[in-house]
Design an enzyme around this catalytic site. Structure first.
Site, mmCIF file in Angstrom:
data_model
loop_
_atom_site.group_PDB
_atom_site.id
_atom_site.type_symbol
_atom_site.label_atom_id
_atom_site.label_comp_id
_atom_site.label_asym_id
_atom_site.label_seq_id
_atom_site.Cartn_x
_atom_site.Cartn_y
_atom_site.Cartn_z
ATOM 1 N N CYS A 129 0.851 -1.201 0.000
ATOM 2 C CA CYS A 129 0.000 0.000 0.000
ATOM 3 C C CYS A 129 0.883 1.246 0.000
ATOM 4 O O CYS A 129 1.986 1.249 0.532
ATOM 5 C CB CYS A 129 -0.875 -0.030 1.254
ATOM 6 S SG CYS A 129 -1.830 1.472 1.550
ATOM 7 N N HIS A 169 5.108 6.331 2.436
ATOM 8 C CA HIS A 169 5.335 7.578 3.172
ATOM 9 C C HIS A 169 6.500 7.378 4.158
ATOM 10 O O HIS A 169 7.305 8.284 4.377
ATOM 11 C CB HIS A 169 4.071 8.021 3.912
ATOM 12 C CG HIS A 169 2.876 8.235 3.012
ATOM 13 N ND1 HIS A 169 2.926 9.026 1.878
ATOM 14 C CD2 HIS A 169 1.606 7.764 3.068
ATOM 15 C CE1 HIS A 169 1.731 9.027 1.285
ATOM 16 N NE2 HIS A 169 0.922 8.260 1.991
ATOM 17 N N HIS A 211 1.190 -3.674 5.892
ATOM 18 C CA HIS A 211 0.059 -3.666 6.833
ATOM 19 C C HIS A 211 -1.211 -4.247 6.212
ATOM 20 O O HIS A 211 -2.301 -3.980 6.702
ATOM 21 C CB HIS A 211 -0.175 -2.240 7.344
ATOM 22 C CG HIS A 211 -0.501 -1.276 6.246
ATOM 23 N ND1 HIS A 211 0.465 -0.645 5.505
ATOM 24 C CD2 HIS A 211 -1.683 -0.865 5.739
ATOM 25 C CE1 HIS A 211 -0.105 0.124 4.599
ATOM 26 N NE2 HIS A 211 -1.430 0.002 4.710
ATOM 27 N N SER A 254 0.673 3.810 1.711
ATOM 28 C CA SER A 254 0.946 4.349 3.059
ATOM 29 C C SER A 254 2.330 3.927 3.540
ATOM 30 O O SER A 254 3.009 4.684 4.252
ATOM 31 C CB SER A 254 -0.109 3.873 4.055
ATOM 32 O OG SER A 254 -1.345 4.461 3.750
ATOM 33 N N CYS A 300 -6.457 -3.384 4.315
ATOM 34 C CA CYS A 300 -6.372 -1.920 4.169
ATOM 35 C C CYS A 300 -7.120 -1.422 2.933
ATOM 36 O O CYS A 300 -8.179 -0.825 3.055
ATOM 37 C CB CYS A 300 -4.936 -1.417 4.154
ATOM 38 S SG CYS A 300 -4.863 0.382 3.923
HETATM 39 P P1 CND Z 1 -1.145 4.117 -5.314
HETATM 40 O O1 CND Z 1 0.229 4.687 -5.408
HETATM 41 O O2 CND Z 1 -1.357 2.664 -5.584
HETATM 42 O O3 CND Z 1 -2.154 4.927 -6.282
HETATM 43 C C1 CND Z 1 -2.109 6.308 -6.496
HETATM 44 C C2 CND Z 1 -2.709 6.588 -7.879
HETATM 45 O O4 CND Z 1 -2.769 8.006 -8.068
HETATM 46 C C3 CND Z 1 -1.895 6.025 -9.049
HETATM 47 O O5 CND Z 1 -2.761 5.336 -9.932
HETATM 48 C C4 CND Z 1 -1.278 7.275 -9.700
HETATM 49 O O6 CND Z 1 -1.088 7.100 -11.095
HETATM 50 C C5 CND Z 1 -2.344 8.316 -9.401
HETATM 51 N N1 CND Z 1 -1.867 9.703 -9.404
HETATM 52 C C6 CND Z 1 -0.702 10.198 -8.936
HETATM 53 N N2 CND Z 1 -0.653 11.548 -9.103
HETATM 54 C C7 CND Z 1 -1.826 11.912 -9.713
HETATM 55 C C8 CND Z 1 -2.394 13.161 -10.104
HETATM 56 N N3 CND Z 1 -1.735 14.317 -9.936
HETATM 57 N N4 CND Z 1 -3.643 13.154 -10.660
HETATM 58 C C9 CND Z 1 -4.321 11.991 -10.832
HETATM 59 N N5 CND Z 1 -3.829 10.779 -10.461
HETATM 60 C C10 CND Z 1 -2.598 10.741 -9.913
HETATM 61 O O7 CND Z 1 -1.661 4.490 -3.828
HETATM 62 P P2 CND Z 1 -2.780 3.744 -2.926
HETATM 63 O O8 CND Z 1 -4.002 3.558 -3.726
HETATM 64 O O9 CND Z 1 -2.156 2.582 -2.227
HETATM 65 O O10 CND Z 1 -2.997 4.868 -1.805
HETATM 66 C C11 CND Z 1 -3.565 6.133 -2.140
HETATM 67 C C12 CND Z 1 -3.526 7.056 -0.942
HETATM 68 O O11 CND Z 1 -4.404 6.542 0.064
HETATM 69 C C13 CND Z 1 -2.143 7.186 -0.277
HETATM 70 O O12 CND Z 1 -1.960 8.536 0.160
HETATM 71 C C14 CND Z 1 -2.280 6.274 0.928
HETATM 72 O O13 CND Z 1 -1.366 6.589 1.949
HETATM 73 C C15 CND Z 1 -3.706 6.569 1.308
HETATM 74 C C16 CND Z 1 -4.355 5.635 2.286
HETATM 75 C C17 CND Z 1 -5.284 6.190 3.171
HETATM 76 C C18 CND Z 1 -5.923 5.358 4.077
HETATM 77 C C19 CND Z 1 -6.973 5.932 4.992
HETATM 78 O O14 CND Z 1 -7.401 5.252 5.916
HETATM 79 N N6 CND Z 1 -7.428 7.146 4.775
HETATM 80 C C20 CND Z 1 -5.610 4.002 4.138
HETATM 81 N N7 CND Z 1 -4.707 3.484 3.269
HETATM 82 C C21 CND Z 1 -4.084 4.269 2.336
HETATM 83 ZN ZN ZN Z 2 -2.808 0.941 3.572
#
Ligand code: CND
Ligand code: ZN
Length: 363
Positions: A37, A42, A60, A39, A166
């Site tokens: 993931c 980071h 995780h 996260s 997650c």
């Molecule tokens: P992942 O890196 O797999 O996906 C991110 C996507 O965003 C990719 O498809 C990229 O191509 C796209 N992207 C990047 N920049 C841009 C942009 N400027 N415009 C449009 N698209 C873009 O990440 P993920 O899906 O594993 O995680 C996404 C976020 O969610 C990340 O910040 C993670 O830390 C967070 C998260 C939050 C929570 C919560 O509880 N709120 C839980 N887990 C993960």
């Molecule tokens: Zn996660």
């Protein structure tokens, strides 16, 4: 056990790690599979900047099998199949009791074992090693609190349902539980990674009419369609806000940010209609600037953590929805890799070439 340990700016490498027997209320889980993931990344970025306080085992999103339980554990026994939850809930604090266990105030990282004893892992020199985001899943075993371990049905493949730990719960729950998307709504999802694709399928389950995916990687057009996306906007080619507003005739009900950037959070807020809701799912490290007058149009900006999950209930339900063919987890697993290839898996994620990679322990 063998585990992938992050120590600093250098790539993650495999090490021999010892971990304690489970104490009261703890469960030792043998990791079968662990998803990758964003996260976790980071923390990699912090390490690259030289700001990692202690060595850490990331990962995780664990599906595994109970190896041993400590005294007093009631909900699982040795041999049970389980999904680990990165945010356990104590069941007794103010937030748990008022029905918001996803923001339990006793399980804030790093003390997710609830007993102040973290970390309980040591490297070959006897130095403490942290379990990243409370799980430490890029390893053969994870020591978890009982309240962060959920028994699941044994016919469900652990190399798929690990993602419920997650990405699935975070994304599907953001649509169903946090935003409570109504049937017939128009929804946009910015960022179609492992989390965003699950927001897409959560919106589909809710009965959304139009589900517009926004990403900068063109191949996400085809991938998103497998989860229920009806339209794709390539943010590398067009202005995402203008294009989504045009497609919905300025009537977008919900926008979800699933990347973790201030700028795309501002885009989410900018594309919803008057009275609409922007939901921040990504972990946003910078600031979000929005015009205050927009609130006169009753626009809402809200956060979503771990899909607002009541995890002991939601996790088995999401597993059932997969087994019933109503959630697509098969197309989320783009690649399976042995644990020592974790650096390559992170590189795939950053290139946007995978939905999720799933790591399998070696030892
Ligand atoms: P992942 O890196 O797999 O996906 C991110 C996507 O965003 C990719 O498809 C990229 O191509 C796209 N992207 C990047 N920049 C841009 C942009 N400027 N415009 C449009 N698209 C873009 O990440 P993920 O899906 O594993 O995680 C996404 C976020 O969610 C990340 O910040 C993670 O830390 C967070 C998260 C939050 C929570 C919560 O509880 N709120 C839980 N887990 C993960
Ligand atoms: Zn996660």
């Amino acid at each position: 056990m063998r585990a992938a340990v992050l120590r600093g700016p250098e790539p993650i490498s495999m090490e021999d790690i010892t971990l304690d027997e489970p104490r009261a209320g703890e469960v030792l889980v043998r990791v079968v599979a662990c998803g990758v993931c964003h996260s976790d990344y980071h923390t990699v970025n912090r390490a690259k900047a030289g700001a990692l306080p202690a060595p850490v085992i990331l990962g995780h999103e664990v599906g595994g099998i109970v190896e041993a339980v400590g005294p007093g554990v009631m909900s699982v026994v040795e041999g049970d199949h389980v999904v680990c939850a990165f945010k356990p809930n104590c069941g007794a604090c103010y937030f748990c009791v008022r029905g918001q266990p996803q923001i339990c105030e006793r399980s804030d990282y790093p003390d997710r074992l609830f007993n102040g004893s973290s970390p309980r892992l040591r490297d070959e020199g006897g130095n403490p090693v942290q379990q990243g985001i409370g799980v430490g899943g890029y390893a053969q075993y994870s020591l978890m609190p009982e309240r962060g371990v959920v028994k699941v049905r044994e016919d469900a493949p652990l190399d798929r349902i690990c993602l419920v730990g997650c990405g699935v719960t975070t994304g599907v729950g953001a649509a169903l539980r946090t935003a409570k998307v109504e049937a017939g709504s128009d929804v946009a999802v910015i960022g179609l990674g492992g989390v965003g694709l699950n927001v897409v399928q959560g919106a589909r389950l809710a009965g959304a009419r139009r589900i517009i995916g926004v990403d900068t990687v063109a191949s996400k057009a085809e991938l998103g369609a497998k989860f229920g996306m009806t339209d794709f906007v390539n943010a590398a080619e067009v202005d995402a806000v203008e294009e989504v507003r045009r497609l919905t005739n300025d009537r977008l009900d919900y926008a979800f940010e699933a990347i973790g950037l201030g700028r795309t959070s501002e885009q989410a807020f900018g594309m919803v209609r008057r009275g609409g809701t922007a939901v921040i799912v990504g972990v946003v490290g910078d600031s979000i600037t929005i015009p205050g007058l927009a609130f006169l149009g009753e626009k809402r900006l809200i956060g979503s953590f771990f899909g607002s999950a009541k995890l002991q209930y939601d996790i088995p339900v999401y597993v059932d929805l997969y087994m019933d063919g109503k959630l697509n987890l098969d197309d989320l697993v783009s690649k399976k890799r042995p644990m020592p290839e974790i650096n390559e898996a992170f590189a795939d994620m950053m290139a946007g070439t995978v939905a999720r990679s799933v790591m399998e322990p070696v030892g």
